[in-house]
Design an enzyme around this catalytic site. Structure first.
Site, short mmCIF file in Angstrom:
data_model
loop_
_atom_site.label_atom_id
_atom_site.label_comp_id
_atom_site.label_asym_id
_atom_site.label_seq_id
_atom_site.Cartn_x
_atom_site.Cartn_y
_atom_site.Cartn_z
N ASP A 106 0.85 -1.19 0.00
CA ASP A 106 0.00 0.00 0.00
C ASP A 106 0.88 1.24 0.00
OD1 ASP A 106 -2.42 1.25 -0.12
OD2 ASP A 106 -2.84 1.13 2.02
N TYR A 108 1.06 5.70 -0.51
CA TYR A 108 0.58 6.83 0.30
C TYR A 108 0.67 8.08 -0.56
CZ TYR A 108 0.32 9.11 4.98
OH TYR A 108 -0.06 9.80 6.11
N HIS A 132 -4.51 13.72 1.58
CA HIS A 132 -4.74 12.81 2.70
C HIS A 132 -3.52 12.78 3.63
CE1 HIS A 132 -5.93 9.18 4.90
NE2 HIS A 132 -4.71 8.71 4.67
N ARG A 157 0.53 14.12 13.85
CA ARG A 157 1.74 14.92 14.15
C ARG A 157 1.45 16.38 13.81
NH1 ARG A 157 2.96 10.68 11.08
NH2 ARG A 157 2.74 12.01 9.24
N GLU A 181 -10.93 3.78 3.77
CA GLU A 181 -10.04 4.64 2.97
C GLU A 181 -10.31 4.38 1.50
OE1 GLU A 181 -5.92 4.29 4.16
OE2 GLU A 181 -6.27 5.53 5.94
N GLU A 194 -9.29 4.18 -2.07
CA GLU A 194 -8.03 4.03 -2.80
C GLU A 194 -8.29 3.38 -4.16
OE1 GLU A 194 -4.78 2.22 -0.76
OE2 GLU A 194 -5.38 2.99 1.22
N ASP A 204 -9.27 0.37 2.06
CA ASP A 204 -8.31 0.00 3.09
C ASP A 204 -8.94 0.27 4.46
OD1 ASP A 204 -5.96 -0.54 4.49
OD2 ASP A 204 -5.10 1.43 4.09
N ARG A 248 -8.78 3.18 13.55
CA ARG A 248 -7.90 4.32 13.89
C ARG A 248 -7.39 4.26 15.31
NH1 ARG A 248 -6.60 5.69 8.90
NH2 ARG A 248 -8.41 6.27 7.67
N GLN A 262 -4.61 1.79 15.31
CA GLN A 262 -3.50 2.37 14.55
C GLN A 262 -2.68 3.36 15.40
OE1 GLN A 262 -4.84 4.16 10.91
NE2 GLN A 262 -2.82 4.77 10.23
N TYR A 280 1.21 2.00 15.82
CA TYR A 280 1.91 2.22 14.56
C TYR A 280 3.36 2.65 14.69
CZ TYR A 280 2.23 7.33 13.95
OH TYR A 280 2.59 8.64 14.04
N LYS A 324 -5.01 -2.44 10.09
CA LYS A 324 -5.35 -2.48 8.67
C LYS A 324 -5.54 -3.90 8.13
CE LYS A 324 -4.03 1.99 7.52
NZ LYS A 324 -4.71 2.91 6.61
N THR A 374 -9.17 -5.92 3.53
CA THR A 374 -9.05 -4.92 2.48
C THR A 374 -10.03 -5.36 1.39
OG1 THR A 374 -6.72 -4.55 2.98
CG2 THR A 374 -7.50 -3.84 0.80
N THR A 413 -4.94 6.69 0.28
CA THR A 413 -6.22 7.38 0.22
C THR A 413 -6.17 8.57 -0.72
OG1 THR A 413 -6.50 6.77 2.52
CG2 THR A 413 -8.04 8.39 1.64
N GLU A 429 -10.68 12.14 8.10
CA GLU A 429 -10.54 13.49 7.58
C GLU A 429 -11.86 14.26 7.68
OE1 GLU A 429 -7.97 13.21 3.70
OE2 GLU A 429 -8.65 11.20 4.25
#
Lengths: 438, 438
Positions: free
Chosen positions: A136, A138, A143, A152, A208, A210, A242, A246, A249, A253, A262, A266, A369, A383
């Protein structure tokens, strides 16, 4: 005609198959490949046309094909498409041209082809290929920026993002076709203010939006795929969801990336829309914003930049169990174009193989995403609801921060270009089921 | 005898096969499973004994087996061991007992078995199984602490480490058996003081000493594996070298984890040492240090804690091309026990499936680097040379920060316990070759 555009893309061509000319995802200009089965029958390759499936094994036996088209149809008679993918573009294209002619409204052989059609309503769809590895990426920059700012706040887009097509390995064994129930996963989570983690049903279940990229041919271990030839390794696209927990995650992560958040499921749309079908919808990759770095040479190819993006509109719809009971129209969560990919799919392939990593026929790549720049084009609830802070109101008055049991989530995508007939992916849906606790 | 210890573990039992009684890795007490081929022949299952391989397909046809042992040998006649792994422990154990009896010094059927042996020197070894998915964990706490301090000086061991068996998905397509050349990967890197990244041969090529865990049986998607039964899903162990390009890793790994830094090659020892062979070497998992959290119930099983660790000594040796030319003994880089695993292999399996992720027969799990607490037991050059700061001197006077072209790296492991004959994994080696640049 431009390169790769041929009579199979002619917008005037109609099919004698019912439903193929009604504006759905599968007109005669699409002809995607998939694996289907009928009750009690073995899975086998087919081509979608309107509301029907052309049985490729039966077609191969029927004496209506020859040469490369026959080779491709025979390879597609197996329970997976791996063998036909591995043949590369030329036999796939020959099969497309032959099938297009046979399904065309003026086809002389209609009476011999008609018995080879199966109604979609009578078929079960399977994964198109046996997936060797699933990776996968990114590449959706909006996103990455929005989600980065949630995880972050001080550092949303990391310094490597505009140099490296960031990707990571996903779980191949849990990729499933559209319609597979989304059993809410159990997982270990820790609320920011909690002393200790707990284990139980994930509370922040998300989707997600994708694209899935299916590989046709791979490379020998140790032999990179040059960017100029990377396109030839791609068979086609599907939609890909996906599903993401959350809360799991956020706790798991670091430092090695998402894992159990995840890999419980899928979902992909089961019809592989081939690169041949997509030829009319290729467009130039949007230029990088002023000041962005130019990619290193191993990722840069003018021809790829000139046609690396797709004229594709994506939508996501949600319906709760109550909405479906009341017969309400699903709520559109987002709509937007797919041009927010900071890297092309050829760049993804070239980067992946740049260290000599062996890609294989039937491998699946996710794009990451694909959110657009605006609020109404964001490809995940994370989001849309700002990490759950801004709840969404459904037509029933129910509200959502994340997905609830009973919710049905549907991805859809349509390729549209002036002068060509629009084509689509078909369904990519899943209904959330309650967690299975002992 | 304790549970799971039977006559096949009797230290007094010798074999009539030459070399089996000479103190090597493959005495009659080991009997690991693998896939071998001879020149021009198809790959097939075999059992290692001394310097020879017992051909299981020939044995199955030879009329010397019956019942579950015959079922297992027939399943092992394929080009991969997946079918025999999928049978679970009982047929594997029956085969072990039958083969042990046939190879025992007092076996009446010696003359009928002897023609079924193939010299190891005449065989090529392959991967034991077709790997569905490969997952790498991070359970070596000393490694996690030391490496963490290099990447994140202020925050070496993250808050989740003692609660979550951290793992991530690796690349299945590039796992290869011992002896596969280690072609130095190309990659994108950026020195901390550089303005822009560059692309070229990785300069900081490293190894990681790990164990590989091969799964026997999986679980249905959506159905977790309880910790109490997790052990039954494990077929056995191999050595695993998670080759790593540290300069690529440092630049790419955020936010989704290592990708191209690791997926160019993973080397395993080709002989799968079964859980049956390991029964005498099980020992209690070392108690968690005072103050460490107790794992959540889904990860806690008293029986697993009582026998979750192994009496295993691990070593790593390095020889440069010049050392080999001069006939010098390889330099031992590290030696230590394997009891630095913060989580047991059963905990790894239970955690992996805790969200319903489908594990499959033939899946491979890596433990993560197994460094001991002392400087002479560190399982990577990253740790030994402090990220390259403290160069290592070889017997030739050459020095090393990381691996150079021509270097041969060898992992080895021996299970040793009082009153039992020691067993080992056999070779897990690779020689570094120069990068292939266009």
């Amino acid at each position: 005609m431009p390169p790769h555009i041929d009579e199979t893309h002619d917008a005037q061509r109609l099919s004698w198959v019912e439903g193929a000319n009604a504006g759905g995802d599968f007109p005669i200009q699409n002809l995607p490949l998939g694996i289907f089965s009928r009750a009690g029958g073995a899975p086998r390759g087919g081509v979608a046309i309107g509301d029907a499936i052309l049985d490729l094994a039966a077609l191969a036996r029927g004496g209506l094909l020859s040469g490369e088209a026959l080779t491709a149809a025979e390879a597609a008679s197996a329970p997976t498409l791996n063998a036909v993918l591995e043949l590369g573009a030329a036999p796939r294209r020959a099969l497309r041209r032959a099938v297009s002619a046979l399904l065309s409204h003026d086809a002389a052989q209609r009476s011999r082809v008609e018995p080879l059609l199966v109604k979609m309503a009578d078929a079960t769809m399977h994964l198109p290929a046996r997936i060797g590895d699933y990776t996968d990426f990114y590449v959706g920059i909006h996103h990455a920026t929005t989600v980065g700012s949630l995880f972050r706040p001080d550092n949303p887009l990391l310094p490597n993002y505009k140099h490296v097509p960031i990707g990571y390995h996903g779980r191949a064994s849990t990729v499933r076709p559209s319609g597979t129930p989304v059993v809410r996963p159990l997982g270990q989570t820790k609320a920011p203010d909690a002393q200790e983690p707990t284990f139980g049903p994930a509370a922040r279940l998300d989707y997600e939006l994708e694209l899935g990229v299916w590989l046709a041919t791979g490379n020998a271990q140790g032999s990179p795929i040059p960017i100029a030839g990377a396109q030839d390794h791609i068979a086609g696209l599907t939609l890909l969801n996906d599903w993401s927990a959350r809360d799991v995650q956020a706790w798991e992560y670091q430092p090695l990336g998402p894992f159990l958040a995840k890999n419980f499921l899928t979902t992909v749309s089961p019809w592989l829309v081939t690169m041949e079908a997509l030829a009319p919808f290729r467009q130039a990759q949007p230029p990088r914003p002023e000041g962005d770095p130019r990619p290193l040479p191993y990722l840069w190819d003018e021809a790829d930049q000139a046609a690396g993006s797709f004229a594709l509109n994506l939508e996501v719809h949600l319906s709760s169990a109550a909405m479906r009971e009341q017969g309400l129209t699903p709520l559109r969560l987002s709509h937007g174009s797919a041009d927010a990919m900071y890297w092309t799919i050829a760049q993804m392939v070239a980067h992946h193989a740049s260290n000599g990593c062996a890609l294989q026929s039937g491998d699946l790549l996710g794009t990451g995403t694909l959110s657009g720049p605006s609020e109404d084009s964001q490809g995940s609830l994370m989001e849309i609801t700002r990490g759950g802070a801004k709840r969404l109101t459904l037509p029933t008055g129910e509200t959502r921060a994340f997905l609830e049991d009973g919710d049905e989530l549907a991805l859809s995508g349509r390729f549209e270009a002036e002068g060509f007939r629009a084509i689509g992916f078909g369904a990519c849906t899943g209904i959330v089921e309650a967690a299975r606790t002992a």
